[in-house]
Design a protein around this motif. Structure first.
Motif, short mmCIF file in Angstrom:
data_model
loop_
_atom_site.label_atom_id
_atom_site.label_comp_id
_atom_site.label_asym_id
_atom_site.label_seq_id
_atom_site.Cartn_x
_atom_site.Cartn_y
_atom_site.Cartn_z
N GLY A 37 0.79 -1.21 0.00
CA GLY A 37 0.00 0.00 0.00
C GLY A 37 0.83 1.27 0.00
N ILE A 38 0.23 2.33 0.51
CA ILE A 38 0.84 3.66 0.51
C ILE A 38 0.97 4.15 1.94
CG2 ILE A 38 0.56 6.06 -0.26
CD1 ILE A 38 -1.21 4.98 -2.54
N VAL A 39 2.09 4.77 2.24
CA VAL A 39 2.32 5.36 3.57
C VAL A 39 2.17 6.87 3.47
CG1 VAL A 39 3.97 5.74 5.43
CG2 VAL A 39 3.82 3.49 4.34
N LEU A 40 1.36 7.46 4.34
CA LEU A 40 1.15 8.91 4.39
C LEU A 40 1.97 9.52 5.51
CD1 LEU A 40 -2.75 9.15 4.04
CD2 LEU A 40 -1.04 9.05 2.22
N THR A 41 2.64 10.62 5.21
CA THR A 41 3.40 11.36 6.23
C THR A 41 3.12 12.85 6.06
OG1 THR A 41 5.40 11.65 4.87
CG2 THR A 41 5.25 9.62 6.15
N GLY A 42 3.71 13.65 6.94
CA GLY A 42 3.52 15.09 6.89
C GLY A 42 2.26 15.50 7.65
N GLY A 43 2.13 16.80 7.89
CA GLY A 43 0.99 17.30 8.63
C GLY A 43 -0.34 16.98 7.98
N GLY A 44 -0.35 16.91 6.63
CA GLY A 44 -1.59 16.60 5.92
C GLY A 44 -2.11 15.21 6.20
N ALA A 45 -1.22 14.31 6.66
CA ALA A 45 -1.65 12.95 7.00
C ALA A 45 -2.56 12.94 8.22
CB ALA A 45 -0.43 12.06 7.25
N LEU A 46 -2.58 14.05 8.97
CA LEU A 46 -3.42 14.15 10.16
C LEU A 46 -4.81 14.72 9.86
CD1 LEU A 46 -0.75 15.49 12.68
CD2 LEU A 46 -1.53 13.14 12.38
N LEU A 47 -5.03 15.14 8.62
CA LEU A 47 -6.35 15.64 8.24
C LEU A 47 -7.37 14.52 8.39
CD1 LEU A 47 -8.03 17.99 7.02
CD2 LEU A 47 -7.52 17.02 4.76
N LYS A 48 -8.49 14.82 9.02
CA LYS A 48 -9.50 13.79 9.28
C LYS A 48 -9.94 13.11 8.00
CE LYS A 48 -11.41 16.17 13.34
NZ LYS A 48 -12.59 16.90 13.88
N ARG A 49 -10.03 11.78 8.04
CA ARG A 49 -10.55 10.93 6.97
C ARG A 49 -9.77 11.01 5.66
NH1 ARG A 49 -15.13 8.53 8.39
NH2 ARG A 49 -15.91 8.22 6.27
N ILE A 50 -8.51 11.43 5.75
CA ILE A 50 -7.66 11.43 4.55
C ILE A 50 -7.38 9.99 4.10
CG2 ILE A 50 -5.51 11.54 5.89
CD1 ILE A 50 -6.09 13.30 2.52
N LYS A 51 -7.29 9.07 5.06
CA LYS A 51 -7.08 7.66 4.70
C LYS A 51 -8.27 7.12 3.90
CE LYS A 51 -5.68 4.63 7.64
NZ LYS A 51 -5.54 3.83 8.88
N GLU A 52 -9.46 7.46 4.33
CA GLU A 52 -10.65 6.97 3.64
C GLU A 52 -10.70 7.49 2.20
OE1 GLU A 52 -11.58 6.66 7.98
OE2 GLU A 52 -10.50 8.03 6.66
N LEU A 53 -10.38 8.76 2.02
CA LEU A 53 -10.38 9.34 0.68
C LEU A 53 -9.34 8.66 -0.20
CD1 LEU A 53 -11.27 11.54 -1.37
CD2 LEU A 53 -9.46 12.99 -0.41
N MET A 54 -8.15 8.51 0.31
CA MET A 54 -7.07 7.90 -0.46
C MET A 54 -7.37 6.43 -0.79
SD MET A 54 -4.08 9.26 -1.50
CE MET A 54 -3.56 10.42 -0.23
N ARG A 55 -7.96 5.73 0.18
CA ARG A 55 -8.27 4.32 -0.05
C ARG A 55 -9.34 4.15 -1.13
NH1 ARG A 55 -9.97 3.07 4.80
NH2 ARG A 55 -7.89 2.61 5.59
N GLU A 56 -10.37 5.00 -1.09
CA GLU A 56 -11.43 4.89 -2.10
C GLU A 56 -10.90 5.22 -3.50
OE1 GLU A 56 -15.22 7.57 -3.01
OE2 GLU A 56 -15.62 6.08 -1.46
N GLU A 57 -10.06 6.21 -3.60
CA GLU A 57 -9.59 6.66 -4.90
C GLU A 57 -8.53 5.74 -5.51
OE1 GLU A 57 -10.71 9.05 -6.76
OE2 GLU A 57 -12.16 9.89 -5.33
N THR A 58 -7.76 5.04 -4.68
CA THR A 58 -6.67 4.21 -5.20
C THR A 58 -6.95 2.72 -5.10
OG1 THR A 58 -5.50 4.11 -3.06
CG2 THR A 58 -4.99 5.97 -4.53
N GLN A 59 -7.91 2.34 -4.24
CA GLN A 59 -8.19 0.93 -3.99
C GLN A 59 -6.97 0.19 -3.45
OE1 GLN A 59 -11.48 -0.40 -4.38
NE2 GLN A 59 -11.77 1.84 -4.46
N LEU A 60 -6.16 0.88 -2.68
CA LEU A 60 -4.95 0.31 -2.09
C LEU A 60 -4.97 0.47 -0.57
CD1 LEU A 60 -2.26 1.72 -4.56
CD2 LEU A 60 -3.00 -0.66 -4.40
N PRO A 61 -4.24 -0.37 0.14
CA PRO A 61 -4.12 -0.17 1.60
C PRO A 61 -3.42 1.17 1.88
CG PRO A 61 -3.33 -2.35 0.94
CD PRO A 61 -3.51 -1.57 -0.31
N ILE A 62 -3.92 1.90 2.86
CA ILE A 62 -3.35 3.20 3.22
C ILE A 62 -2.93 3.15 4.68
CG2 ILE A 62 -3.70 5.68 3.31
CD1 ILE A 62 -3.89 4.53 0.49
#
Length: 344
Positions: free
Chosen positions: A289-314
């Motif tokens: 999958g993909i690893v998120l870092t940086g302050g933007g990774a703390l934005l609420k529900r960013i994992k859900e958005l990324m997971r839906e758009e890429t169909q990959l583990p986040i």
């Protein structure tokens, strides 16, 4: 030479600096991250000395939006690169002095920079660090530093995909065998999201709010993906029609929509990187999958958005705000590794 270098190491501390648009972090070899301050400098314009510094970091950020004509609180970094060379140099000198106590010996410094900056911008970072007191200056690309800081196996013959959402830029990279297979940097990050919130509130409610207020709204109710639970917050500012102070209530769905355009750009950049993955590495991304870092990774529900758009583990790194600084610091442990991954 080796004996002399070991002697110097007894009296000097190597530093790794994450020189960010929003925050600057300093990692001291053997101690870890010992400084994390906003990249803000307050200047006394009334003083005859050029760029007379009143405050740096957290103290200067408190002045944003509250200064009068004689004092200016500014961010010398913009979109991940130096916007004001002299002020950046002063800020770096201040942070180096705070973290490097051996005044007779200059520290070796590694600075993390966006992967997409120009050679002119790289030279500006090197010169600013040298003028601020560094003996040697190395540059490392932020996605490589973030991957190392997130404990990703970057030396293995396998794909590691990282998305580092900082204050000024978002870095997307695929790393294998200590090298970057593909990378792309877009100058969109937390600051652009703040600006989008400010612009939306101004247009919708005729209300002007400051940078600090916009950031607070993002942190408290900002969300990247729709939620069943809608949150609200009271926002205070200046009415553009009456020129009087006023307050309005805004909700999380409004704020999400205000940030959508910039979040879509980040998502599209991630998709472009996925499309460029060599077939041999594609299976690794599907598994890891993909690893998120940086302050933007703390934005609420960013994992859900990324997971839906890429169909990959986040996955979100354990300490997303510090991964770049920690990864840069780890590179200091071996000069050979540092020279291998340092950019020219």
């Amino acid at each position: 030479m080796n004996i002399f270098r070991r002697f110097l190491n007894l009296f000097s501390s190597d530093l790794a600096i994450d020189l960010g648009t929003a925050n600057t972090l300093v990692y001291v070899k053997g101690k870890g991250v010992i400084l994390s301050e906003p990249s803000v400098v307050a200047i006394d314009r009334k003083d005859n000395r050029k760029n007379s510094i009143l405050a740096v970091g957290a103290e200067a950020k408190k002045m944003l939006g509250f200064t009068h004509g004689g004092i200016e609180a500014i961010r010398p970094m913009k979109d991940g690169v130096i916007a004001d060379f002299e002020v950046t140099q002063s800020m770096l000198r201040h942070f180096i002095k705070r973290t490097h106590r051996h005044f007779l010996f200059k520290p070796r410094v590694i600075v993390a920079v966006p992967s997409g900056i120009t050679q002119v911008e790289k030279n500006a970072v090197r010169e600013a660090a040298e003028q601020a007191g560094a003996s040697e200056v190395y540059l490392i690309e932020e996605p490589m530093a973030a991957a190392i800081g997130a404990d990703m196996p970057v030396t293995e013959p396998a794909a590691n995909m990282i998305v580092d959402i900082g204050g000024g830029t978002t870095e997307v990279a695929i790393i294998s065998l200590s090298g970057i297979v593909f990378s792309k940097s877009v100058r969109i990050g937390g600051d652009k999201l703040n600006d989008a919130i400010s612009l939306y509130i101004r247009k919708k409610y005729n209300l002007v709010i400051g940078e600090v207020t916009a950031e607070k709204v993002k942190h408290e109710i900002g969300s990247a993906y729709p939620s069943d639970q809608v949150e609200t917050i009271e926002v205070r500012g200046l009415n553009t029609v009456s020129s009087l102070p006023m307050a309005v209530a805004v909700d999380s769905e409004e704020i999400r929509k205000s940030m959508k355009e910039h979040l879509d750009t980040i998502i599209n950049t991630v998709k472009q990187a996925i499309e460029r993955i060599p077939p041999e590495l594609a299976a690794d991304i599907v598994t890891r999958g993909i690893v998120l870092t940086g302050g933007g990774a703390l934005l609420k529900r960013i994992k859900e958005l990324m997971r839906e758009e890429t169909q990959l583990p986040i996955h979100v790194a354990d300490n997303p705000l510090m991964t770049v600084a920690i990864g840069s610091g780890k590179a200091l442990e071996s000069i050979d590794i540092l020279r291998d991954i340092a950019i020219k």
